[in-house]
Write a protein that holds these residues in place. Structure first.
Motif, mmCIF file in Angstrom:
data_model
loop_
_atom_site.group_PDB
_atom_site.id
_atom_site.type_symbol
_atom_site.label_atom_id
_atom_site.label_comp_id
_atom_site.label_asym_id
_atom_site.label_seq_id
_atom_site.Cartn_x
_atom_site.Cartn_y
_atom_site.Cartn_z
ATOM 1 N N GLU A 30 -49.973 -28.042 16.602
ATOM 2 C CA GLU A 30 -50.670 -29.221 16.074
ATOM 3 C C GLU A 30 -50.516 -29.310 14.564
ATOM 4 O OE1 GLU A 30 -54.253 -29.797 19.301
ATOM 5 O OE2 GLU A 30 -54.543 -28.361 17.681
ATOM 6 N N VAL A 31 -50.551 -28.168 13.885
ATOM 7 C CA VAL A 31 -50.386 -28.155 12.436
ATOM 8 C C VAL A 31 -48.981 -28.638 12.074
ATOM 9 C CG1 VAL A 31 -50.354 -26.711 10.375
ATOM 10 C CG2 VAL A 31 -52.070 -26.325 12.126
ATOM 11 N N LYS A 32 -47.980 -28.177 12.801
ATOM 12 C CA LYS A 32 -46.608 -28.611 12.538
ATOM 13 C C LYS A 32 -46.468 -30.114 12.770
ATOM 14 C CE LYS A 32 -43.023 -26.116 13.289
ATOM 15 N NZ LYS A 32 -41.935 -25.305 13.826
ATOM 16 N N ALA A 33 -47.116 -30.611 13.808
ATOM 17 C CA ALA A 33 -47.051 -32.047 14.091
ATOM 18 C C ALA A 33 -47.750 -32.846 12.989
ATOM 19 C CB ALA A 33 -47.679 -32.341 15.448
ATOM 20 N N LEU A 34 -48.869 -32.319 12.480
ATOM 21 C CA LEU A 34 -49.567 -33.006 11.386
ATOM 22 C C LEU A 34 -48.694 -33.036 10.133
ATOM 23 C CD1 LEU A 34 -53.269 -31.804 11.552
ATOM 24 C CD2 LEU A 34 -52.338 -34.031 12.156
ATOM 25 N N ARG A 35 -48.012 -31.946 9.844
ATOM 26 C CA ARG A 35 -47.143 -31.925 8.666
ATOM 27 C C ARG A 35 -46.019 -32.953 8.800
ATOM 28 N NH1 ARG A 35 -49.001 -28.303 5.402
ATOM 29 N NH2 ARG A 35 -49.812 -26.323 6.142
ATOM 30 N N ALA A 36 -45.629 -33.254 10.032
ATOM 31 C CA ALA A 36 -44.606 -34.280 10.283
ATOM 32 C C ALA A 36 -45.217 -35.684 10.306
ATOM 33 C CB ALA A 36 -43.892 -33.996 11.599
ATOM 34 N N GLY A 58 -59.067 -37.969 19.165
ATOM 35 C CA GLY A 58 -58.079 -37.957 18.088
ATOM 36 C C GLY A 58 -56.718 -37.613 18.672
ATOM 37 N N HIS A 59 -55.686 -38.314 18.247
ATOM 38 C CA HIS A 59 -54.363 -38.144 18.845
ATOM 39 C C HIS A 59 -53.416 -37.450 17.873
ATOM 40 C CE1 HIS A 59 -50.402 -39.337 20.424
ATOM 41 N NE2 HIS A 59 -51.018 -39.326 21.581
ATOM 42 N N ILE A 60 -52.920 -36.282 18.270
ATOM 43 C CA ILE A 60 -51.878 -35.576 17.523
ATOM 44 C C ILE A 60 -50.695 -35.406 18.472
ATOM 45 C CG2 ILE A 60 -51.236 -33.469 16.301
ATOM 46 C CD1 ILE A 60 -54.173 -33.087 15.596
ATOM 47 N N SER A 61 -49.608 -36.101 18.194
ATOM 48 C CA SER A 61 -48.438 -36.093 19.074
ATOM 49 C C SER A 61 -47.718 -34.757 19.029
ATOM 50 C CB SER A 61 -47.458 -37.184 18.659
ATOM 51 O OG SER A 61 -48.058 -38.440 18.724
ATOM 52 N N ASN A 62 -47.011 -34.454 20.108
ATOM 53 C CA ASN A 62 -46.164 -33.271 20.150
ATOM 54 C C ASN A 62 -44.858 -33.552 19.413
ATOM 55 O OD1 ASN A 62 -47.598 -31.341 21.845
ATOM 56 N ND2 ASN A 62 -47.353 -32.853 23.468
ATOM 57 N N PHE A 108 -54.125 -32.896 4.147
ATOM 58 C CA PHE A 108 -54.025 -31.501 3.750
ATOM 59 C C PHE A 108 -54.526 -31.405 2.319
ATOM 60 C CE2 PHE A 108 -50.958 -31.499 7.211
ATOM 61 C CZ PHE A 108 -51.276 -30.316 7.852
ATOM 62 N N ASN A 109 -55.467 -30.486 2.062
ATOM 63 C CA ASN A 109 -56.009 -30.353 0.710
ATOM 64 C C ASN A 109 -55.057 -29.539 -0.167
ATOM 65 O OD1 ASN A 109 -56.451 -27.721 1.513
ATOM 66 N ND2 ASN A 109 -58.641 -27.762 1.214
ATOM 67 N N ASN A 110 -55.491 -29.199 -1.372
ATOM 68 C CA ASN A 110 -54.643 -28.478 -2.318
ATOM 69 C C ASN A 110 -54.300 -27.064 -1.855
ATOM 70 O OD1 ASN A 110 -54.766 -30.726 -3.916
ATOM 71 N ND2 ASN A 110 -56.463 -29.957 -5.145
ATOM 72 N N LYS A 111 -55.106 -26.502 -0.956
ATOM 73 C CA LYS A 111 -54.847 -25.160 -0.427
ATOM 74 C C LYS A 111 -54.084 -25.210 0.899
ATOM 75 C CE LYS A 111 -58.940 -23.197 -2.570
ATOM 76 N NZ LYS A 111 -60.218 -22.516 -2.342
ATOM 77 N N ASN A 112 -53.531 -26.379 1.239
ATOM 78 C CA ASN A 112 -52.764 -26.605 2.478
ATOM 79 C C ASN A 112 -53.586 -26.390 3.741
ATOM 80 O OD1 ASN A 112 -50.326 -27.587 1.536
ATOM 81 N ND2 ASN A 112 -49.566 -25.528 1.114
ATOM 82 N N LYS A 113 -54.856 -26.729 3.691
ATOM 83 C CA LYS A 113 -55.714 -26.677 4.871
ATOM 84 C C LYS A 113 -55.899 -28.099 5.390
ATOM 85 C CE LYS A 113 -56.788 -22.302 4.361
ATOM 86 N NZ LYS A 113 -56.284 -21.298 5.245
ATOM 87 N N ALA A 114 -55.831 -28.279 6.707
ATOM 88 C CA ALA A 114 -56.031 -29.597 7.302
ATOM 89 C C ALA A 114 -57.516 -29.944 7.248
ATOM 90 C CB ALA A 114 -55.537 -29.613 8.737
ATOM 91 N N LYS A 115 -57.813 -31.118 6.730
ATOM 92 C CA LYS A 115 -59.193 -31.574 6.601
ATOM 93 C C LYS A 115 -59.323 -32.965 7.211
ATOM 94 C CE LYS A 115 -60.570 -28.088 4.054
ATOM 95 N NZ LYS A 115 -61.635 -27.182 4.413
ATOM 96 N N LEU A 116 -60.510 -33.223 7.741
ATOM 97 C CA LEU A 116 -60.826 -34.524 8.314
ATOM 98 C C LEU A 116 -62.013 -35.078 7.545
ATOM 99 C CD1 LEU A 116 -60.175 -36.484 10.704
ATOM 100 C CD2 LEU A 116 -62.012 -35.376 11.932
#
Length: 151
Positions: A30-36, A58-62, A108-116
């Motif tokens: 999911e993290v890789k998909a978010l980065r894309a 919430g939809h995160i595609s493969n 993604f915040n400044n520390k590369n953490k996914a935030k909502l």
């Protein structure tokens, strides 16, 4: 800060009152998909259940390169990471009639953490939506006129 997805429809359908930043419990794929940039916040919401906050629908595609055995469920509920006092405050808001919790931004915040970013919102009636659209149009016309005449 790298913005992955925004929920522009939320600003149209709801009056936004208060915003909170929450971490998300994600799987690696999911993290890789978010980065894309493969996420969609439309029609999703936040639910408080048993003292925990959950991001629902919430939809995160493969990714296309993900092996089929390791693919995640695209619309699974994801746990949000908030402090207990924040969850209690949000639960108090949602217990009032008409208030809901809507995700507005995924980044993604400044520390590369996914935030909502979630917002406490109240639904608008149709006539309120029309009034807000009319006000925006008037402001836009006024700004154009000021620019045209050099102010």
């Amino acid at each position: 800060m790298k913005v992955v997805a925004t929920n522009r429809k939320a600003y149209h359908d709801y009056d936004i009152f208060d915003k909170y930043e929450a971490g998300i419990e994600l799987k690696g794929s999911e993290v890789k998909a978010l980065r894309a940039g493969r996420a969609n916040l439309k029609d999703s919401f936040v639910k408080i259940k048993d003292g925990e906050a959950w991001w629902v629908q919430g939809h995160i595609s493969n990714l296309d390169t993900t092996y089929s055995a390791f693919r995640h469920d695209e619309r699974r509920p994801r746990k949000l990471l908030l402090h207990k006092h924040e969850i209690a405050k949000l639960a108090g808001y949602t217990s009032e009639r008409g208030y809901t919790l809507v995700p507005t931004k995924l980044y993604f915040n400044n520390k590369n953490k996914a935030k909502l970013e979630i917002a406490v919102a109240k639904g608008r009636k149709l006539h309120d939506k029309r009034r807000v659209m009319k006000e925006k149009e008037l402001k836009k016309e006024a700004a154009a006129a000021m620019k045209r005449y050099g102010f």
